[in-house]
Design a protein around this motif. Structure first.
Motif, PDB file in Angstrom:
ATOM      1  N   GLN A 110       0.924  -1.190   0.104  1.00 39.95           N
ATOM      2  CA  GLN A 110       0.011   0.000  -0.055  1.00 39.95           C
ATOM      3  C   GLN A 110       1.128   1.009  -0.125  1.00 39.95           C
ATOM      4  O   GLN A 110       2.117   1.371   0.315  1.00 39.95           O
ATOM      5  N   ASP A 111       0.317   2.440  -0.376  1.00 35.63           N
ATOM      6  CA  ASP A 111       1.118   3.799  -0.191  1.00 35.63           C
ATOM      7  C   ASP A 111       1.629   3.777   1.133  1.00 35.63           C
ATOM      8  O   ASP A 111       0.631   3.444   2.108  1.00 35.63           O
ATOM      9  N   GLY A 112       2.731   4.194   1.151  1.00 36.42           N
ATOM     10  CA  GLY A 112       3.478   4.367   2.533  1.00 36.42           C
ATOM     11  C   GLY A 112       4.008   3.280   3.094  1.00 36.42           C
ATOM     12  O   GLY A 112       4.575   3.423   4.064  1.00 36.42           O
ATOM     13  N   ASP A 113       3.959   1.982   2.574  1.00 38.09           N
ATOM     14  CA  ASP A 113       4.484   0.785   3.046  1.00 38.09           C
ATOM     15  C   ASP A 113       6.026   0.891   2.760  1.00 38.09           C
ATOM     16  O   ASP A 113       6.595   1.366   1.839  1.00 38.09           O
ATOM     17  N   LEU A 114       6.916   0.572   3.791  1.00 38.67           N
ATOM     18  CA  LEU A 114       8.239   0.278   3.669  1.00 38.67           C
ATOM     19  C   LEU A 114       8.579  -0.835   2.469  1.00 38.67           C
ATOM     20  O   LEU A 114       7.864  -2.038   2.338  1.00 38.67           O
ATOM     21  N   LEU A 115       9.443  -0.591   1.607  1.00 39.37           N
ATOM     22  CA  LEU A 115       9.732  -1.549   0.496  1.00 39.37           C
ATOM     23  C   LEU A 115      11.066  -2.015   0.763  1.00 39.37           C
ATOM     24  O   LEU A 115      12.031  -1.167   0.658  1.00 39.37           O
ATOM     25  N   TRP A 116      11.228  -3.226   0.445  1.00 35.74           N
ATOM     26  CA  TRP A 116      12.470  -3.930   0.209  1.00 35.74           C
ATOM     27  C   TRP A 116      12.767  -4.505  -1.189  1.00 35.74           C
ATOM     28  O   TRP A 116      11.592  -4.496  -1.792  1.00 35.74           O
ATOM     29  N   THR A 117      13.794  -5.337  -1.493  1.00 40.26           N
ATOM     30  CA  THR A 117      13.707  -6.044  -2.722  1.00 40.26           C
ATOM     31  C   THR A 117      13.435  -7.617  -2.321  1.00 40.26           C
ATOM     32  O   THR A 117      13.401  -7.884  -1.143  1.00 40.26           O
ATOM     33  N   CYS A 118      13.311  -8.397  -3.202  1.00 42.21           N
ATOM     34  CA  CYS A 118      13.130  -9.953  -3.061  1.00 42.21           C
ATOM     35  C   CYS A 118      14.107 -10.666  -2.067  1.00 42.21           C
ATOM     36  O   CYS A 118      14.042 -11.530  -1.518  1.00 42.21           O
ATOM     37  N   ALA A 119      15.368  -9.706  -2.227  1.00 44.33           N
ATOM     38  CA  ALA A 119      16.659 -10.454  -1.651  1.00 44.33           C
ATOM     39  C   ALA A 119      17.072  -9.884  -0.280  1.00 44.33           C
ATOM     40  O   ALA A 119      17.621 -10.139   0.477  1.00 44.33           O
ATOM     41  N   SER A 120      16.727  -8.418  -0.416  1.00 48.17           N
ATOM     42  CA  SER A 120      17.381  -7.367   0.564  1.00 48.17           C
ATOM     43  C   SER A 120      16.772  -7.800   2.022  1.00 48.17           C
ATOM     44  O   SER A 120      17.645  -7.781   3.103  1.00 48.17           O
ATOM     45  N   TRP A 121      15.639  -7.934   2.137  1.00 46.29           N
ATOM     46  CA  TRP A 121      15.078  -8.036   3.696  1.00 46.29           C
ATOM     47  C   TRP A 121      15.630  -9.454   4.544  1.00 46.29           C
ATOM     48  O   TRP A 121      15.855  -9.142   5.512  1.00 46.29           O
ATOM     49  N   LEU A 122      16.082 -10.569   3.661  1.00 43.74           N
ATOM     50  CA  LEU A 122      16.597 -11.338   4.447  1.00 43.74           C
ATOM     51  C   LEU A 122      17.979 -11.274   4.934  1.00 43.74           C
ATOM     52  O   LEU A 122      18.380 -12.166   5.712  1.00 43.74           O
ATOM     53  N   GLU A 123      18.566 -10.196   4.566  1.00 36.89           N
ATOM     54  CA  GLU A 123      20.166 -10.195   4.962  1.00 36.89           C
ATOM     55  C   GLU A 123      20.224  -8.882   5.534  1.00 36.89           C
ATOM     56  O   GLU A 123      21.390  -8.356   5.804  1.00 36.89           O
ATOM     57  N   GLY A 124      19.365  -8.065   6.122  1.00 36.42           N
ATOM     58  CA  GLY A 124      19.321  -6.970   6.577  1.00 36.42           C
ATOM     59  C   GLY A 124      19.351  -5.787   6.044  1.00 36.42           C
ATOM     60  O   GLY A 124      19.844  -4.439   6.613  1.00 36.42           O
ATOM     61  N   GLY A 125      18.796  -5.747   4.756  1.00 36.87           N
ATOM     62  CA  GLY A 125      19.081  -4.811   3.910  1.00 36.87           C
ATOM     63  C   GLY A 125      18.400  -3.591   4.351  1.00 36.87           C
ATOM     64  O   GLY A 125      17.194  -3.754   4.920  1.00 36.87           O
ATOM     65  N   ARG A 126      18.482  -2.349   3.690  1.00 34.57           N
ATOM     66  CA  ARG A 126      17.742  -1.269   3.864  1.00 34.57           C
ATOM     67  C   ARG A 126      16.515  -1.026   3.072  1.00 34.57           C
ATOM     68  O   ARG A 126      16.575  -1.512   1.856  1.00 34.57           O
ATOM     69  N   ALA A 127      15.531  -0.519   3.596  1.00 37.05           N
ATOM     70  CA  ALA A 127      14.396  -0.294   2.550  1.00 37.05           C
ATOM     71  C   ALA A 127      14.733   0.644   1.616  1.00 37.05           C
ATOM     72  O   ALA A 127      15.549   1.552   1.941  1.00 37.05           O
ATOM     73  N   GLU A 128      14.062   0.665   0.409  1.00 33.57           N
ATOM     74  CA  GLU A 128      14.326   1.537  -0.575  1.00 33.57           C
ATOM     75  C   GLU A 128      13.633   2.838  -0.509  1.00 33.57           C
ATOM     76  O   GLU A 128      13.955   3.498  -1.556  1.00 33.57           O
ATOM     77  N   ASN A 129      12.834   2.757   0.227  1.00 34.29           N
ATOM     78  CA  ASN A 129      12.076   4.028   0.478  1.00 34.29           C
ATOM     79  C   ASN A 129      12.103   4.512   2.002  1.00 34.29           C
ATOM     80  O   ASN A 129      12.766   3.946   2.674  1.00 34.29           O
TER      81      ASN A 129
END
Length: 345
Positions: free
Chosen positions: A125-144
């Protein structure tokens, strides 16, 4: 906007959130102890995140559970399926009233989510934090938003649970498959509990690969120079992202001191039906950990017992009759003690 507040990005979002809260207030939580449903889907904004994270919850805020089971989805981000599997675990233990079941959903932008979505996954939804298919599982930063890492988002979720359900005394964070990779990597970088009265536990179930804290590998390549990723993050601790906030020695010490339990499906081996072999990491860095998930898990448990935290004597529970399926592994009698801290019947 403080944590737990609704995000009025648009009218539809605000209306959906209001209906969700109304459902909780009018006693719709019975449905949430049965299966994942829209009424069970909640949102909060972690501090300074600039966006929202959603999660399924089995009980209404203000209920009096003493423990929470946070079930982390796999690569297809199947939070609903994972939530239902965790609910079955709790239901079969007769612990629905005292156990809050939570299943977070790490969102990916619609134009990038084709390879990591499954039926029934709520759209971002608008305003949700977004990662990539791989980034969330290794501690990556949200893209927004403000670039919150997925590990910091998990820290914020734990704090949110403590705030919304102050009766909690134990939070168990359990991941399956890619979710287990996320949890296993997160442990060494997790924040302290938000209160001294709250204990944290972790369950790592059937990950494809593991984080090693030194150069040891159970199946080392014949030519390490030809495998440059062998010791690098996410397989090892070389090149740790600075935003994780700890160096390798600090992360190792935190991991060694944590309350951790390992689960592996007995049939999660080979290339047969139900093993999800097609999506198994087969890189040289992954192969150095073992040929298949079961072997990798058993080897890591041995590494843990002998080199990482020998005083802890952590064991791996092999779940009979299960391949690579959270709906088999989590609800099994064999997994109950790890997931709920209670003895199997």
């Amino acid at each position: 906007m403080h944590p737990g507040s609704l995000l009025p990005s648009n009218g539809a979002r605000a209306l959906a959130a209001a209906l969700c809260l109304a459902a909780f207030a009018t006693g719709a939580t019975a449905d949430c102890t049965a299966s994942a449903a829209p009424d069970c889907y909640r949102a909060f904004e972690p501090p300074q995140a600039g966006g929202a994270l959603h999660y399924y919850a089995s009980l209404a805020p203000g209920a009096g559970p003493t423990q929470a089971l946070v079930a982390m989805h796999g690569h297809p981000r199947d939070a609903g399926k994972t939530f239902d599997a965790a609910l079955r675990t709790v239901r079969q233990a007769g612990a629905l009233e005292r156990t809050l079941v939570i299943a977070p959903l790490f969102q990916v932008a619609a134009d990038k989510a084709g390879k990591c979505s499954s039926a029934g996954v709520p759209a971002a939804q608008d305003g949700d934090l977004l990662w990539t298919c791989a980034s969330w599982l290794e501690g990556g930063r949200a893209e927004n938003g403000n670039g919150l890492s997925s590990f910091a988002a998990m820290d914020a979720l734990v704090a949110e649970l403590h705030r919304r359900w102050p009766s909690l005394r134990t939070v168990t964070i359990a991941g399956f498959s890619a979710g287990a990779q996320m949890v296993q990597h997160y442990i060494g970088f997790a924040a302290d509990p938000p209160a001294a009265s709250l204990a944290l536990r972790y369950v790592v179930a059937d990950p494809g690969t593991w984080l090693y804290f030194d150069a040891f590998r159970p199946f080392p390549p014949s030519d390490a120079a030809a495998c440059p990723a062998l010791d690098r993050w996410k397989y090892g601790t070389e090149g740790l992202p600075a935003h994780l906030g700890r160096d390798a020695a600090q992360a190792r010490a935190r991991y060694a001191a944590a309350d951790i339990h390992y689960l592996q499906g007995e049939l999660d081996t080979g290339e047969g039906k139900g093993t999800a072999y097609r999506v198994l990491d087969k890189s040289c860095a992954a192969a150095a950990q073992g040929p298949y998930r079961l072997q990798r898990g058993l080897a890591y448990a041995q590494y843990d017992r002998t080199l990482l935290a020998p005083a802890r004597r952590r064991e791996v529970t092999v779940v009979p009759g299960c391949a690579h399926d959270v709906a088999c592994v989590f609800p099994s009698e064999a997994a109950r003690a790890a997931l709920l801290g209670t003895p199997s019947k």
